[in-house]
Design an enzyme around this catalytic site. Structure first.
Site, PDB file in Angstrom:
ATOM      1  N   ASP A 268       0.862  -1.185   0.000  1.00 53.42           N
ATOM      2  CA  ASP A 268       0.000   0.000   0.000  1.00 53.42           C
ATOM      3  C   ASP A 268       0.893   1.227   0.000  1.00 53.42           C
ATOM      4  O   ASP A 268       2.134   1.115  -0.050  1.00 53.42           O
ATOM      5  CB  ASP A 268      -0.947  -0.010   1.209  1.00 53.42           C
TER       6      ASP A 268
ATOM      7  N   HIS B  41     -12.922  -0.954  -7.217  1.00 51.77           N
ATOM      8  CA  HIS B  41     -14.179  -0.195  -7.300  1.00 51.77           C
ATOM      9  C   HIS B  41     -13.967   1.283  -6.984  1.00 51.77           C
ATOM     10  O   HIS B  41     -14.830   2.107  -7.293  1.00 51.77           O
ATOM     11  CB  HIS B  41     -15.241  -0.807  -6.390  1.00 51.77           C
TER      12      HIS B  41
ATOM     13  N   GLY C 155       4.468   1.721  -1.730  1.00 48.41           N
ATOM     14  CA  GLY C 155       4.611   2.145  -3.108  1.00 48.41           C
ATOM     15  C   GLY C 155       3.298   2.630  -3.673  1.00 48.41           C
ATOM     16  O   GLY C 155       2.296   2.766  -2.963  1.00 48.41           O
ATOM     17  N   ASP C 156       3.296   2.883  -4.977  1.00 50.01           N
ATOM     18  CA  ASP C 156       2.137   3.415  -5.688  1.00 50.01           C
ATOM     19  C   ASP C 156       1.729   2.393  -6.736  1.00 50.01           C
ATOM     20  O   ASP C 156       2.480   2.127  -7.682  1.00 50.01           O
ATOM     21  CB  ASP C 156       2.509   4.740  -6.347  1.00 50.01           C
ATOM     22  N   PHE C 157       0.537   1.800  -6.594  1.00 53.28           N
ATOM     23  CA  PHE C 157       0.166   0.734  -7.527  1.00 53.28           C
ATOM     24  C   PHE C 157      -0.128   1.239  -8.935  1.00 53.28           C
ATOM     25  O   PHE C 157      -0.321   0.445  -9.852  1.00 53.28           O
ATOM     26  CB  PHE C 157      -0.975  -0.135  -7.005  1.00 53.28           C
TER      27      PHE C 157
END
Length: 348
Positions: A210, A256, A236-238
């Protein structure tokens, strides 16, 4: 026609208006629930009925006003008010506002009213220009605003943990981890989900992934669950990259939150990180499926007002996954409103 039948006829004729008034008053009920959740009223009643005055003293609320609030929520089956004894007990739904229980949504009551309630006053504009009401109210995208305050992050993570235990638990139980040795939980927040899975499957290794300011909350969760030796965390940044080399990737109630273009970007990062044949497991609602389809439509309204996401039909999921290099293999309905959508990585 006698007086009784005339009265009944009048009541029947007015029934739609009465039902609509209950719906229109929903914003008041949600705030009343917030007050009781924040004050800990349900926790004060865990051992059984108590005099209203004693509950008021314990929670710091005015007894005359608390009494009126409890009467209102008794009509919603949250509390049971005894007029003669001036006492209150938990109603059929009241235990869900206690903290720390398996069916608790207390943290959801706090988070929704503190972060979602005010923005929904801007829904009119959203339906005209598509800008999420929260973005207009807060001056920036919801998750950017949320990340600016550690208390907001903690409250959001606690609410997601409540939802996992109370609403998503059946879907988590339905996850098929056959052959999975290493599972990456994308958007895993405080690690509640992966901690539960690792506790159930002693061979499983995992990674909670996350944002860097979110994953520290997972350390205590994993330690308390006794799985910190098998489950690590990564920040991190997905939208940029996700951890590589896992047998399977899990996204629980994540996609969603994002529109199709953004969701495709996330799935493409998973596709890049995953080996051929790796599995993808999504825990999401599927519109029109499951025992409580009204939850999916309610959440779809939430997504409209707060972020630029949406709930999806099975065909929506199939198309979205195919566009990012995944083949939907099956969708498993559970006893909860959540489904497990399974897919496998394919060559593009």
């Amino acid at each position: 026609m006698n007086a009784t039948s005339a009265s009944l006829s009048g009541t029947t004729a007015r029934a739609p208006a009465v039902a609509m008034l209950r719906l229109l008053g929903g914003f008041q009920i949600s705030q009343a629930l917030y007050v009781t959740a924040r004050a800990g009223v349900a926790d004060e009643l865990a051992a059984g009925p108590r005099p209203v005055g004693a509950v008021a003293e314990a929670t710091g609320l005015r007894p005359d006003l608390l009494r009126r609030l409890l009467r209102s929520l008794a009509a919603e089956r949250v509390f049971a008010y005894d007029e003669e004894r001036d006492s209150v007990a938990l109603g059929p739904l009241g235990h869900t506002l206690r903290g720390g229980t398996d069916e608790s949504v207390r943290e959801v009551a706090l988070m929704w009213m503190e972060t979602h309630y005010r923005p929904f006053g801007r829904l009119w504009s959203t339906l005209h220009d598509g800008v999420p009401a929260a973005e207009r109210e807060l001056g920036r995208p919801f998750f950017d605003w949320l990340g600016e305050d550690p208390d907001r992050v903690a409250g959001f993570s606690a609410a997601m943990a409540d939802l996992m235990r109370a609403v998503r638990r059946d879907a988590i139980d339905a996850l098929d981890l056959t052959g999975v040795r290493h599972l990456v939980d994308i958007g895993g927040a405080d690690g509640t989900c992966l901690a539960a899975l690792a506790g159930r499957h002693p061979w499983l290794r995992g990674t909670v992934f996350d944002l860097p300011h979110v994953v520290p909350a997972a350390h205590d969760t994993l330690r308390r669950a006794g799985v910190a030796d098998r489950v690590d965390t990564r920040g991190g940044d997905f939208f940029q990259a996700v951890p590589e080399g896992a047998d399977a990737y899990l996204a629980c109630f994540v996609l969603h939150d994002w529109n199709d273009e953004q969701s495709t970007r996330i799935l493409e990062r998973v596709h890049e990180a995953a080996a051929p044949g790796a599995r993808l497991l999504l825990v999401e609602t599927v519109l029109g499926r499951g025992p409580a389809p009204e939850i999916a439509t309610m959440l779809d309204l939430t997504m409209m007002g707060i972020v630029d996401g949406r709930e999806r039909t099975l065909e929506d999921w199939r198309s979205l996954l195919a566009g990012a290099g995944f083949r939907l293999t099956r969708a498993v309905e559970t006893a909860s409103p959540m489904c497990v959508v399974e897919a496998v990585r394919t060559d593009r």
